[in-house]
Motif scaffolding. Structure first.
Motif, PDB file in Angstrom:
ATOM      1  N   TYR A   1       0.855  -1.182   0.000  1.00 21.69           N
ATOM      2  CA  TYR A   1       0.000   0.000   0.000  1.00 21.69           C
ATOM      3  C   TYR A   1       0.897   1.241   0.000  1.00 21.69           C
ATOM      4  N   TYR A   2       0.747   2.099  -1.012  1.00 22.04           N
ATOM      5  CA  TYR A   2       1.515   3.338  -1.052  1.00 22.04           C
ATOM      6  C   TYR A   2       0.887   4.380  -0.119  1.00 22.04           C
ATOM      7  N   ASN A   3       1.733   5.114   0.569  1.00 24.28           N
ATOM      8  CA  ASN A   3       1.280   6.211   1.411  1.00 24.28           C
ATOM      9  C   ASN A   3       0.783   7.350   0.531  1.00 24.28           C
ATOM     10  N   LYS A   4      -0.438   7.823   0.789  1.00 22.61           N
ATOM     11  CA  LYS A   4      -1.078   8.805  -0.092  1.00 22.61           C
ATOM     12  C   LYS A   4      -1.087  10.225   0.462  1.00 22.61           C
ATOM     13  N   LEU A   5      -0.499  10.449   1.613  1.00 24.83           N
ATOM     14  CA  LEU A   5      -0.640  11.759   2.233  1.00 24.83           C
ATOM     15  C   LEU A   5      -0.010  12.872   1.401  1.00 24.83           C
ATOM     16  N   PHE A   6      -0.582  14.046   1.551  1.00 23.98           N
ATOM     17  CA  PHE A   6      -0.125  15.247   0.860  1.00 23.98           C
ATOM     18  C   PHE A   6       1.306  15.597   1.257  1.00 23.98           C
ATOM     19  N   PHE A   7       2.110  15.999   0.283  1.00 24.83           N
ATOM     20  CA  PHE A   7       3.460  16.479   0.552  1.00 24.83           C
ATOM     21  C   PHE A   7       3.499  17.970   0.289  1.00 24.83           C
ATOM     22  N   SER A   8       3.913  18.716   1.278  1.00 31.35           N
ATOM     23  CA  SER A   8       3.698  20.156   1.284  1.00 31.35           C
ATOM     24  C   SER A   8       4.616  20.900   0.330  1.00 31.35           C
ATOM     25  N   ASP A   9       4.169  22.114  -0.043  1.00 30.24           N
ATOM     26  CA  ASP A   9       5.026  23.034  -0.782  1.00 30.24           C
ATOM     27  C   ASP A   9       6.080  23.644   0.131  1.00 30.24           C
ATOM     28  N   LEU A  10       5.699  23.880   1.382  1.00 28.60           N
ATOM     29  CA  LEU A  10       6.639  24.436   2.348  1.00 28.60           C
ATOM     30  C   LEU A  10       7.516  23.308   2.889  1.00 28.60           C
ATOM     31  N   GLU A  11       8.803  23.447   2.678  1.00 27.03           N
ATOM     32  CA  GLU A  11       9.736  22.414   3.113  1.00 27.03           C
ATOM     33  C   GLU A  11      10.747  23.017   4.075  1.00 27.03           C
ATOM     34  N   THR A  12      10.864  22.428   5.258  1.00 25.88           N
ATOM     35  CA  THR A  12      11.886  22.839   6.220  1.00 25.88           C
ATOM     36  C   THR A  12      12.952  21.762   6.292  1.00 25.88           C
ATOM     37  N   ASN A  13      14.185  22.185   6.453  1.00 25.10           N
ATOM     38  CA  ASN A  13      15.305  21.252   6.547  1.00 25.10           C
ATOM     39  C   ASN A  13      16.177  21.626   7.733  1.00 25.10           C
ATOM     40  N   GLY A  14      16.595  20.615   8.444  1.00 31.38           N
ATOM     41  CA  GLY A  14      17.458  20.832   9.594  1.00 31.38           C
ATOM     42  C   GLY A  14      16.770  20.494  10.889  1.00 31.38           C
ATOM     43  N   SER A  15      17.550  20.369  11.910  1.00 33.13           N
ATOM     44  CA  SER A  15      17.055  20.148  13.260  1.00 33.13           C
ATOM     45  C   SER A  15      17.977  20.886  14.218  1.00 33.13           C
ATOM     46  N   LEU A  16      17.508  21.094  15.426  1.00 36.25           N
ATOM     47  CA  LEU A  16      18.275  21.819  16.430  1.00 36.25           C
ATOM     48  C   LEU A  16      18.504  20.915  17.624  1.00 36.25           C
ATOM     49  N   GLN A  17      19.774  20.774  18.006  1.00 30.16           N
ATOM     50  CA  GLN A  17      20.093  19.949  19.164  1.00 30.16           C
ATOM     51  C   GLN A  17      21.244  20.589  19.923  1.00 30.16           C
ATOM     52  N   TRP A  18      21.044  20.747  21.215  1.00 29.63           N
ATOM     53  CA  TRP A  18      22.085  21.278  22.076  1.00 29.63           C
ATOM     54  C   TRP A  18      22.313  20.302  23.223  1.00 29.63           C
ATOM     55  N   ASN A  19      23.585  20.030  23.521  1.00 28.82           N
ATOM     56  CA  ASN A  19      23.952  19.120  24.598  1.00 28.82           C
ATOM     57  C   ASN A  19      24.786  19.861  25.643  1.00 28.82           C
TER      58      ASN A  19
ATOM     59  N   ASP B   1      -2.116  28.147   3.066  1.00 29.69           N
ATOM     60  CA  ASP B   1      -2.664  26.816   3.308  1.00 29.69           C
ATOM     61  C   ASP B   1      -2.245  26.382   4.704  1.00 29.69           C
ATOM     62  N   PRO B   2      -3.073  26.615   5.721  1.00 29.57           N
ATOM     63  CA  PRO B   2      -2.697  26.305   7.107  1.00 29.57           C
ATOM     64  C   PRO B   2      -2.371  24.831   7.348  1.00 29.57           C
ATOM     65  N   SER B   3      -2.818  23.949   6.456  1.00 31.04           N
ATOM     66  CA  SER B   3      -2.483  22.535   6.617  1.00 31.04           C
ATOM     67  C   SER B   3      -1.087  22.220   6.109  1.00 31.04           C
ATOM     68  N   ASP B   4      -0.461  23.163   5.419  1.00 31.44           N
ATOM     69  CA  ASP B   4       0.888  22.998   4.876  1.00 31.44           C
ATOM     70  C   ASP B   4       1.881  23.487   5.931  1.00 31.44           C
ATOM     71  N   ILE B   5       2.440  22.559   6.688  1.00 32.56           N
ATOM     72  CA  ILE B   5       3.244  22.898   7.863  1.00 32.56           C
ATOM     73  C   ILE B   5       4.621  22.267   7.752  1.00 32.56           C
ATOM     74  N   GLY B   6       5.648  23.032   8.078  1.00 30.50           N
ATOM     75  CA  GLY B   6       7.003  22.514   8.200  1.00 30.50           C
ATOM     76  C   GLY B   6       7.366  22.347   9.663  1.00 30.50           C
ATOM     77  N   ARG B   7       8.059  21.261   9.980  1.00 31.43           N
ATOM     78  CA  ARG B   7       8.398  20.947  11.364  1.00 31.43           C
ATOM     79  C   ARG B   7       9.914  20.879  11.520  1.00 31.43           C
ATOM     80  N   VAL B   8      10.429  21.556  12.515  1.00 30.47           N
ATOM     81  CA  VAL B   8      11.861  21.530  12.819  1.00 30.47           C
ATOM     82  C   VAL B   8      12.023  20.892  14.194  1.00 30.47           C
ATOM     83  N   PRO B   9      12.521  19.656  14.266  1.00 33.88           N
ATOM     84  CA  PRO B   9      12.683  18.998  15.572  1.00 33.88           C
ATOM     85  C   PRO B   9      13.728  19.722  16.423  1.00 33.88           C
ATOM     86  N   VAL B  10      13.472  19.761  17.725  1.00 29.60           N
ATOM     87  CA  VAL B  10      14.361  20.445  18.663  1.00 29.60           C
ATOM     88  C   VAL B  10      14.615  19.527  19.852  1.00 29.60           C
TER      89      VAL B  10
END
Length: 699
Positions: free
Chosen positions: A475-493, A574-583
């Motif tokens: 089964y192929y995943n059918k979910l929408f892929f957004s126009d807004l693309e975020t790249n990167g993550s933030l990690q501090w130790n 498009d409020p459903s078009d969201i980019g996520r940056v993990p922290v």
């Protein structure tokens, strides 16, 4: 498993009602798939691909067997119904699996489940498969097919010395040497016959001639799972089967105990087949999931055993769903909301999804397949386009001890690179589980471990079917892929309380050429004080390329040892078009800290200080000493004990008024049972009974 007597009528119905899709090709085009609406279900109710030449398929796994960066499918056929092959369906490099097997073993056997790992550390994944047998047929309980630079050996390269019946296998690393060891669930429910549970250690890239470990007990086990149940940095071994409780053999620093120290209390008469593990309650603790099947006396429920802060799991199920002939469970984040969802399968029934609601699973399925089949295994991975993949680097602090690490994502695509203390490791120096998301290294990092890996926002789902007239499903995943693309993550130790931290990420318009979008920061984690520049933008086009966004955060001054969350960026059109940056933020250590916030007179001295650390301070001994004055006539001291001071809590202490003239110098000292001390120096003048303070100097 022998289901023939129960299912002849059901199979006959399925054989005439289910028609494989022509050529096994996807029903929807890549363009349709990439632009599916977010309100659509994750998967279509009917499969997008069906394998040809169906058999009694049982085991299944996704792995990149030819190292072309596309996941392929391996399946084991036979079960206890007829002797079958091990088969590989290669990806064509465009997201499609071959309909007929690209490779199959020369030998045939009553194959049970299988697992995949790089046994000899040559960067090519190998396959281990169990032997289930029948009432009159036994064989080596496990066999290994090595990968010869993209092609598996046609016959087994290794056979276990133990002869009998087995259904489940699982690669893990019992001794944390960065090599995959092999655990085998033994027994046959239908004979019935019980054996010990076995582990074969990997020694320099090959398996021993006899097992290094076996359980004291003899049970009928159908599944085993390596999981760090007590969070001590060593993989423990969980086992599930028939007519006994699900149990865990604890890993005692590299060797499993021979008698399990943890068992469920609600499953003594179960017919359990499969286990999986992951955090579905969003508390940072892994939970355990099990199947139960009514064919041999079980209650037919899928069961969740919630992970406990002190280690291991609840002994009774905290969530269940009654399916009947439950046979398969698997966890994956299928809708990319950073929450693990549960997939289930059963015999002569529908495959189902339970989408995580944020703190757990719903009571009813979120999705069900249209077809009822005899499901044996469910696996996840991005079979399709590479633009759905993301490459991330996760950094773990080193302590010279820890060698087992869990990645933030579960069901990754593959590991790209591992760096220990700045040195790139060879594949023979680490091993990992693609499905469970753990990794071990041969020696512990002292500075840090950097794991670069590929994961996907778009996890496709494979279902293996025991039905001899149907074939296996994709089964192929059918979910929408957004126009807004975020790249990167933030990690501090190694972060101190109140420390100012800096980082950045990029965002871009990944939509159609010449399109434009307006974006803004929607939210930041609830902890810390955040400043983001720029915080919004207008008319961003794909041709402009990535925009760099700079982040400043002031670390929390109280709370836990670690924090996580995400920065959300929203497409304003498009409020459903969201980019996520993990922290991620890891504090330096758990300790109190003290900071004086005020010192004042004039009648005596009143001093206020605060616990700015991240844990409570206990048994605080404090003192205020004042000396000086004309002819050194002032020499005063007062002291006392405070039993408890919580993080962010303030306390005011006092010295009674005293008499004198001239300049004075003062010292405030505080120390606690946790070994933290603080000294503050201050100065002023004394005039009769009045104390006039002009400032403080910290030391």
């Amino acid at each position: 498993m022998n289901k023939l007597c129960v299912g002849l009528i059901v199979i006959a119905f399925l054989a005439v009602s289910i028609v494989p899709l022509a050529g096994g090709q996807p029903v929807i085009s890549e363009e349709q798939r990439m632009h599916a609406n977010t309100t659509d279900m994750v998967y279509a109710p009917t499969p997008d691909w069906v394998s040809g030449s169906p058999d009694y398929s049982t085991g299944g796994a996704l792995a990149d067997f030819n190292n072309d960066a596309w996941l392929d499918l391996v399946v084991s056929d036979g079960n206890d119904m007829s002797q079958g092959h091990v088969r590989v369906y290669l990806n064509d490099g465009d997201g499609h699996l071959s309909t007929e097997a690209s490779w199959q073993s020369a030998d045939v056997a009553y194959n049970g489940h299988l697992d995949v790992a790089d046994i000899n550390g040559d960067s090519w994944p190998d396959v281990a498969v169990s032997f289930l047998g029948t009432g009159s047929s036994v064989g080596p309980i496990a066999r290994v097919y090595m990968n010869n630079e993209g092609v598996l050996s046609s016959t087994p390269d290794w056979n276990s010395n133990i002869v009998g019946c087995a259904f489940g296998v699982d690669f893990g690393d019992m001794n944390n040497d960065g090599r995959p060891d092999l655990a085998i669930a033994t027994g046959n429910d239908y004979i019935p016959i019980a054996y010990h549970t076995y582990v074969y250690l990997n020694v320099d890239g090959s398996y021993e001639s006899s097992p290094s470990w076996q359980s004291d007990d003899q049970h009928i086990d159908d599944g085993v799972l390596w999981v760090d149940a007590d969070a001590d940095g060593w993989l423990d071994l969980a086992a599930i089967g028939a007519d006994h409780q699900t149990e865990i053999y604890r890993n005692l620093g590299g060797v499993l105990e021979t008698t399990s120290s943890w068992q469920t209390t609600d499953s003594g008469s179960q017919f359990g087949i499969m286990l999986t593990s992951g955090d579905v309650t969003s508390d940072g603790i892994r939970d355990l999931f099990a199947t139960d099947n009514i064919q041999l006396g079980g209650n037919g429920r899928f069961k969740q055993y919630t992970g406990l802060p002190e280690g291991f799991f609840s002994t009774t199920a905290s969530w269940t769903y009654n399916e009947g002939y439950g046979s398969a469970v698997e966890l994956a984040d299928v809708n990319h909301d950073q929450l693990l969802d549960l997939a289930t399968g059963a015999w002569w029934d529908n495959s189902r999804l339970f989408l995580n609601q944020g703190s757990g699973l719903p009571s009813t399925p979120s999705w069900s397949s249209s077809y009822s089949t005899v499901v044996e295994k469910i696996v996840f991975g991005n079979v399709g386009p590479t633009q759905n993949d993301r490459i991330v680097t996760q950094e773990f602090p080193g302590d010279g001890v820890q060698r087992l690490f869990y990645l933030p994502h579960q069901d990754i695509q593959y590991i790209n690179q591992v760096k220990k203390d700045g040195v790139v490791l060879t594949p023979s120096e680490y091993t990992y589980s693609r499905e469970e998301g753990w990794l071990t290294v041969a020696s512990a990092p002292t500075q840090n471990l950097e794991v670069t890996y590929t994961f996907s926002y778009s996890l496709d789902m494979v279902v293996t079917n025991w039905d001899p007239d149907i074939g296996n499903y994709l089964y192929y995943n059918k979910l929408f892929f957004s126009d807004l693309e975020t790249n990167g993550s933030l990690q501090w130790n190694d972060v101190s309380a109140g420390e100012t931290l800096y980082g950045n990420f990029t965002l871009r318009n990944n939509g159609e050429p010449q399109s434009s979008l307006n974006w803004s920061i929607d939210s930041t984690p609830s902890w810390g004080i955040w400043t983001i520049t720029p915080s919004s933008g207008e008319d961003l086009t794909p041709e402009q390329g990535p925009v760099s966004v700079h982040v400043t955060v002031v670390a929390p001054t109280g709370g836990g040892p670690s924090y996580h969350g995400e920065i959300l960026v929203v497409n304003q059109e498009d409020p459903s078009d969201i980019g996520r940056v993990p922290v991620w933020l890891n504090m330096s250590h758990l300790a109190p800290a003290f900071n004086v916030t005020s010192i004042k007179g004039p009648l005596g001295i009143s001093l206020t200080f605060k616990n700015t650390g991240n844990v409570s301070a206990t048994h605080l001994n404090w003192s205020i000493t004042v000396t000086g004055g004309a002819f050194h006539g002032i020499n005063k001291e007062t002291h006392a004990t405070i039993l408890l001071m919580d993080p962010e809590q303030e306390k005011t202490v006092n010295m009674k008024m005293f008499f004198g003239f001239g300049k004075i110098q003062g010292t405030f000292m505080v120390g606690c049972a946790e070994g933290v001390t603080k000294q503050v120096l201050f100065s002023g003048r004394q005039f009769l009974f009045f104390t006039m303070l002009k400032g403080a100097v910290f030391s």
